[in-house]
Design an enzyme around this catalytic site. Structure first.
Site, PDB file in Angstrom:
ATOM      1  N   GLN A  92      37.056  37.912  50.895  1.00 48.65           N
ATOM      2  CA  GLN A  92      36.552  37.689  52.250  1.00 48.65           C
ATOM      3  C   GLN A  92      36.305  39.000  52.995  1.00 48.65           C
ATOM      4  O   GLN A  92      35.350  39.122  53.770  1.00 48.65           O
ATOM      5  CB  GLN A  92      37.554  36.801  53.004  1.00 48.65           C
ATOM      6  N   CYS A  95      35.861  32.698  45.434  1.00 46.26           N
ATOM      7  CA  CYS A  95      36.742  33.863  45.334  1.00 46.26           C
ATOM      8  C   CYS A  95      36.663  34.452  43.928  1.00 46.26           C
ATOM      9  O   CYS A  95      36.534  33.735  42.939  1.00 46.26           O
ATOM     10  CB  CYS A  95      38.176  33.529  45.740  1.00 46.26           C
ATOM     11  N   GLU A  96      36.706  35.781  43.903  1.00 42.84           N
ATOM     12  CA  GLU A  96      36.503  36.442  42.609  1.00 42.84           C
ATOM     13  C   GLU A  96      37.743  36.376  41.734  1.00 42.84           C
ATOM     14  O   GLU A  96      37.670  36.676  40.552  1.00 42.84           O
ATOM     15  CB  GLU A  96      36.055  37.889  42.813  1.00 42.84           C
ATOM     16  N   HIS A  97      38.873  35.978  42.297  1.00 42.38           N
ATOM     17  CA  HIS A  97      40.082  35.922  41.477  1.00 42.38           C
ATOM     18  C   HIS A  97      40.186  34.633  40.686  1.00 42.38           C
ATOM     19  O   HIS A  97      40.680  34.617  39.576  1.00 42.38           O
ATOM     20  CB  HIS A  97      41.329  36.061  42.363  1.00 42.38           C
ATOM     21  N   HIS A  98      39.737  33.526  41.287  1.00 37.92           N
ATOM     22  CA  HIS A  98      39.919  32.225  40.642  1.00 37.92           C
ATOM     23  C   HIS A  98      38.613  31.449  40.463  1.00 37.92           C
ATOM     24  O   HIS A  98      38.616  30.356  39.888  1.00 37.92           O
ATOM     25  CB  HIS A  98      40.892  31.355  41.457  1.00 37.92           C
ATOM     26  N   CYS A 141      41.905  28.472  46.583  1.00 40.46           N
ATOM     27  CA  CYS A 141      42.946  28.953  45.654  1.00 40.46           C
ATOM     28  C   CYS A 141      44.313  29.006  46.338  1.00 40.46           C
ATOM     29  O   CYS A 141      45.339  29.083  45.670  1.00 40.46           O
ATOM     30  CB  CYS A 141      42.570  30.306  45.062  1.00 40.46           C
TER      31      CYS A 141
END
Ligand SMILES: Nc1nc2c(ncn2[C@@H]2O[C@H](COP(=O)(O)OP(=O)(O)OP(=O)(O)O)[C@@H](O)[C@H]2O)c(=O)[nH]1
Ligand SMILES: [Zn+2]
Length: 216
Positions: free
Chosen positions: A143, A102-105, A173
């Site tokens: 996703q 995931c690009e956030h975490h 996450c």
């Protein structure tokens, strides 16, 4: 000094397409390893103790592997495996393992994809469908975007009567940190052509991805 990534690139699509083989970022391996060393220090660890000595290199290599899809292209992975064929029934490849981040975490997204299309004069090598999923999964993702990219790639390559993609995944996450919901999983879909327009075709696809394979 803060290293920034090409500020003129202001959309995800621009950044991702700039990461082709000709256009790699100018950060050196050494700088990446230094950054991991800084993280270890920030976590209160001793980056020089035996167990962590090679960790910056390992983390860098692992992250490079997990994002290798930035340096792959549809053209290369296809290797010409699009064939003229007079088929017009649904082709479905189910249960394609997805290991994304995931690009956030930068934590794992683990799941599977189901990909179907109805040909319109052209078919694609079956393994290439899984390779397309792999190329987009091996990037920093959300996703929803992963799902759309798989659908759009097939739509663009084959101009089929329709494409359907469903991705089911669990986000670490949301499991290991944050809201901590281990049982949760997310379903995303992208429907193109007849799958978007015709409820019966869409239903047939949904039924086919629900039943259990009896050879497993
Ligand atoms: N839509 C979408 N959201 C995602 C995906 N992966 C992670 N996220 C979400 O991105 C959001 C980032 O929210 P922030 O509040 O900025 O980050 P955070 O404080 O770490 O959020 P929490 O996870 O709620 O602790 C979270 O709600 C994540 O669940 C994804 O693939 N799609
Ligand atoms: Zn996340």
């Amino acid at each position: 000094m803060t290293l920034s990534f090409r500020p003129e690139l202001n959309s995800v699509e621009q950044v991702v397409s700039s990461l082709s083989t000709q256009n790699r970022p100018t950060v050196t391996d050494e700088e990446m390893m230094q950054a991991v060393r800084t993280l270890l220090l920030g976590l209160g660890e001793d980056p020089d103790r035996e167990g962590l000595k090679d960790t910056p290199k390992r983390v860098m290599k692992a992250l490079q592997f997990l994002t290798k899809g930035y340096h792959e292209s549809l053209d290369e992975l296809l290797n010409g495996a699009v064939f003229t064929e007079d088929a017009n029934e649904m082709v479905l490849v189910r249960d394609i393992d997805i290991f994304s981040s995931c690009e956030h975490h930068i934590l794992p997204i683990l799941g599977r994809a189901h990909v179907a299309y109805i040909p319109n004069g052209k078919v694609i090598g079956l393994s290439k469908i899984a390779r397309i999923c792999e190329m987009y999964a091996r990037r920093l993702q959300v996703q929803e975007r992963l799902t759309l990219q798989i659908a759009d790639a097939l739509q663009g390559l084959l101009k089929p009567q329709g494409v359907a993609v469903v991705v089911e995944a669990s986000h670490m996450c949301m499991v290991m940190r944050g809201v901590q919901k281990p049982g949760s999983w997310t379903v995303t879909s992208a429907m193109r052509g007849v799958f978007a327009e015709d409820a019966k075709t869409r239903e047939e696809f949904m039924n086919l991805i629900r039943h259990k394979a009896n050879f497993h």
